[in-house]
Design a protein around this motif. Structure first.
Motif, PDB file in Angstrom:
ATOM      1  N   MET A 231     -15.399  -9.262   3.278  1.00 25.12           N
ATOM      2  CA  MET A 231     -15.995  -8.030   3.812  1.00 25.12           C
ATOM      3  C   MET A 231     -17.423  -8.296   4.295  1.00 25.12           C
TER       4      MET A 231
ATOM      5  N   ARG B 210     -19.816   0.542  -0.207  1.00 28.83           N
ATOM      6  CA  ARG B 210     -19.000  -0.449  -0.905  1.00 28.83           C
ATOM      7  C   ARG B 210     -18.724  -1.673  -0.055  1.00 28.83           C
ATOM      8  N   PHE B 211     -18.756  -1.495   1.259  1.00 24.02           N
ATOM      9  CA  PHE B 211     -18.595  -2.670   2.124  1.00 24.02           C
ATOM     10  C   PHE B 211     -19.899  -3.447   2.197  1.00 24.02           C
TER      11      PHE B 211
ATOM     12  N   LEU C 291     -18.462  -6.045  -4.870  1.00 22.59           N
ATOM     13  CA  LEU C 291     -18.480  -6.218  -6.316  1.00 22.59           C
ATOM     14  C   LEU C 291     -17.212  -6.949  -6.763  1.00 22.59           C
TER      15      LEU C 291
ATOM     16  N   TYR D 111      -6.706 -10.464 -11.769  1.00 25.78           N
ATOM     17  CA  TYR D 111      -5.733  -9.456 -12.199  1.00 25.78           C
ATOM     18  C   TYR D 111      -5.606  -8.298 -11.222  1.00 25.78           C
ATOM     19  N   GLN D 112      -6.380  -8.325 -10.134  1.00 28.05           N
ATOM     20  CA  GLN D 112      -6.249  -7.223  -9.166  1.00 28.05           C
ATOM     21  C   GLN D 112      -5.493  -7.648  -7.918  1.00 28.05           C
ATOM     22  N   LEU D 113      -5.024  -8.909  -7.876  1.00 27.57           N
ATOM     23  CA  LEU D 113      -4.269  -9.371  -6.708  1.00 27.57           C
ATOM     24  C   LEU D 113      -2.935  -8.644  -6.687  1.00 27.57           C
ATOM     25  N   PHE D 114      -2.483  -8.239  -5.506  1.00 28.62           N
ATOM     26  CA  PHE D 114      -1.237  -7.475  -5.471  1.00 28.62           C
ATOM     27  C   PHE D 114      -0.347  -7.788  -4.285  1.00 28.62           C
TER      28      PHE D 114
ATOM     29  N   PHE E 214      -7.095  -7.333   2.609  1.00 27.91           N
ATOM     30  CA  PHE E 214      -7.175  -5.939   2.149  1.00 27.91           C
ATOM     31  C   PHE E 214      -8.536  -5.300   2.426  1.00 27.91           C
ATOM     32  N   GLY E 215      -9.589  -6.006   2.058  1.00 29.47           N
ATOM     33  CA  GLY E 215     -10.944  -5.475   2.279  1.00 29.47           C
ATOM     34  C   GLY E 215     -11.267  -5.282   3.754  1.00 29.47           C
TER      35      GLY E 215
ATOM     36  N   PHE F 259     -15.183  -7.952  -9.976  1.00 30.87           N
ATOM     37  CA  PHE F 259     -15.119  -7.647 -11.397  1.00 30.87           C
ATOM     38  C   PHE F 259     -14.808  -8.881 -12.225  1.00 30.87           C
TER      39      PHE F 259
ATOM     40  N   ASP G 270      -3.727 -10.563   0.846  1.00 30.84           N
ATOM     41  CA  ASP G 270      -4.614 -10.021  -0.182  1.00 30.84           C
ATOM     42  C   ASP G 270      -6.078 -10.095   0.246  1.00 30.84           C
TER      43      ASP G 270
ATOM     44  N   ASN H 146      -9.443  -2.420   5.277  1.00 31.41           N
ATOM     45  CA  ASN H 146     -10.005  -1.119   4.891  1.00 31.41           C
ATOM     46  C   ASN H 146     -11.264  -0.790   5.676  1.00 31.41           C
TER      47      ASN H 146
ATOM     48  N   ARG I 221     -18.087   4.851   0.812  1.00 34.77           N
ATOM     49  CA  ARG I 221     -17.187   3.777   1.203  1.00 34.77           C
ATOM     50  C   ARG I 221     -17.932   2.723   2.018  1.00 34.77           C
TER      51      ARG I 221
END
Lengths: 267, 284
Positions: free
Chosen positions: B161, B83-84, B88, B95-98, B108-109, B90, B105, B112, B80
């Motif tokens: 991030m 990943r910070f 990355l 299409y990953q916004l929520f 989010f990063g 994509f 949004d 986390n 994890r």
């Protein structure tokens, strides 16, 4: 990875069983189930089991798959076996201890039921192994078409099923992608309490729903552009056709069925 | 020191099934700090699979990946953190916004990562400005925005991030020429302002030629080369034999050289070409 989940269990092949008309396959599977329940002696059941095994051999499906399909129902087989073993009280008593009694009738019924269930599962999974989900829905649509007379929307139901099946792999791929993307932003889906994990699904479910709706809209538009207006007067590119092969299959099943009845009468 | 290093990295999809496919085959490479690297390759050449190894989304079938000298997959709990460190983005990230608002949004990063409210807020405002999002858009729902704006929000979500390495898979695909230009130049600005490492996967040779210091070429799951832009485009015959091309302007100047009009051969951006042509004209 999530992609590894298999949907349906179609195992592609070119055996005679694969090449049969799916409608005939469904009907013969139903006949086979009746056959198993008509058989009321061990000998009749052996004929039924032989039918299952021979059909499996003809289909050239690896035996490994046959055992795989049995695995999930193993607990049910054991459970019914144990119940029959202890709760049938008629026949000669083999063993008695407190409330547990094992009788000849109990043993007979236990084995009988176990074999019957095993044959049932193997026989029906043979249908799904050798028929692609799309062929299956096609066949169901044709077989149910008389119901149109009483206003059951058979075509629409079949179309919905076909579309659902078609989009399962697409959705899996999409889920995989969104999961990776959120993981890349540090989403943690593997640890924490149940509540926390459920909450961690929101970043995956929302984009998935949004894209499903978008996809549905696009598909509807694309279908309309090709003048789709329901099943009325619609013809098919891939016609279901019965061949000599289906005749043989019917004959073969009928022969086994006759054997079962003969055994019932004679023994 | 290399910020990303791979040693004999191999990845096989569906290992042990009849559908087995080698997606990345024996790739060893080093990416240095502060570089801007372009990644090119034919569709299905293994680019996307390769970059997913850099932040531990995929586990190598063989070989290893080092980020900042640390070997990945030694300790799964560290992934994890990695990943910070390696952000990355994509393909089609919109299409990953929520969330309900763009602000949430992008948050989010950083959330986390466990950053506090004040730091998160600071980073959101900073990155929003960097990607050219007006602050009044931050309180809007991402689903109300245009495609280009959505993409900026998504990219900002990863930038917030503050990763050491930012990797983007086709950040400009599906946008109009103006949108492409804007996204790519904002990435260049980001690269210059933060001095971080940036990797861009692209199909457009022109874009790669303009923005990258070095180019990584993948061909049929193997690393074809990782070299400076000049050197890579110098091998135009080899590139075209594997279905890739060199920038159009390079093709023009290669031909001009063969015709003997202009001596120079390695031209791969339009501004440089313009300078060269003007220089030649000046001589006469």
């Amino acid at each position: 990875m999530i992609k590894d989940i298999t949907i349906g269990q179609y195992f592609p092949g070119i055996s005679p069983v694969h090449r049969m008309d799916p409608r005939v396959k469904i009907i013969l599977t139903a006949v086979f189930i009746v056959m198993l329940f008509v058989a009321d002696s061990i000998w009749g059941l052996i004929v039924g089991a032989a039918f299952t095994l021979v059909s499996f051999m003809i289909s050239r499906i690896p035996l490994k798959l046959m055992f795989k399909s049995l695995k999930p129902i193993l607990p049910i087989i054991i459970f019914t076996g144990v119940l029959n073993l202890f709760f049938i009280k008629s026949g000669d008593v083999y063993f008695h201890w407190k409330i547990f009694t094992i009788t000849s009738e109990g043993v007979r019924t236990a084995i009988f039921m176990a074999v019957r269930i095993i044959c049932l599962i193997i026989g029906t999974s043979l249908l799904t192994y050798t028929t692609s989900p799309i062929d299956l829905t096609d066949a169901i649509e044709r077989l149910l078409s008389p119901l149109k007379k009483i206003k059951v929307p058979v075509h629409e139901l079949a179309m919905m099923m076909t579309i659902a099946l078609r989009f399962i792999p697409t959705l899996i791929e999409e889920t995989d992608k969104i999961m990776s993307a959120q993981k890349a932003r540090g989403a943690d889906m593997e640890t924490g309490s149940l509540m926390k994990r459920a909450k961690a699904l929101i970043p995956i479910l929302v984009p998935l729903f949004v894209s499903s709706f978008r996809r549905a809209e696009e598909l509807a538009l694309a279908m309309e552009c090709r003048c789709y207006h329901g099943g009325e007067g619609r013809t098919r590119m891939k016609q279901l056709r019965m061949t000599v092969l289906d005749g043989y299959a019917c004959f073969y099943t009928a022969a086994f069925f006759a054997c079962v009845i003969a055994v019932n009468i004679l023994i | 020191m290399a910020v990303i290093k791979t040693e004999n990295l191999t990845y096989i999809y569906g290992e042990g099934t009849p559908f087995e496919k080698k997606a990345v085959d024996d790739v060893s490479l080093e990416i240095y700090e502060g570089e801007m690297v372009g990644v090119i390759g034919h569709t299905g050449s293994g680019k996307s699979t390769l970059i997913q190894h850099f932040n531990g989304l995929l586990k190598p079938s063989a070989g290893s990946v080092y980020i900042d000298g640390e070997k990945l997959w030694e300790d799964k709990a560290r992934l994890r953190e990695i990943r910070f460190k390696v952000g990355l983005v994509f393909q089609y990230p919109e299409y990953q916004l929520f969330e309900e608002t763009c602000y949430k949004d992008i948050a989010f990063g950083p959330k986390n990562m466990g950053l506090d409210e004040a730091e998160t807020d600071r980073r959101i405002r900073e990155t929003a400005q960097m990607v050219g999002l007006k602050s009044e858009l931050l309180d809007k729902s991402p689903f109300e925005l245009s495609g280009g704006q959505k993409r900026r929000v998504a990219i900002a979500g990863v930038m917030a991030m503050k990763p050491k390495v930012l990797i983007l898979d086709e950040p400009a695909s599906g946008l109009d020429p103006k949108g492409r230009e804007q996204i790519l130049s904002l990435l260049k600005e980001y690269h210059q302002a933060t001095k971080s490492t940036v990797m861009i996967v692209s199909h457009s040779m022109e874009d790669v030629a303009r923005y990258a210091d070095r180019i990584l070429v993948m061909n049929k799951s193997k690393l074809f080369c990782l070299d400076t832009t000049e050197k890579v485009f110098h091998r135009s015959e080899e590139l075209s034999s594997m279905g890739l091309s060199v920038p159009q302007i390079t093709r023009v100047f290669n031909r001009l050289k063969i015709m003997g009009v202009i001596p120079e051969r390695d031209v791969y951006t339009t501004p440089y070409a313009l300078k060269l042509v003007l220089g030649e004209l000046g001589k006469e």
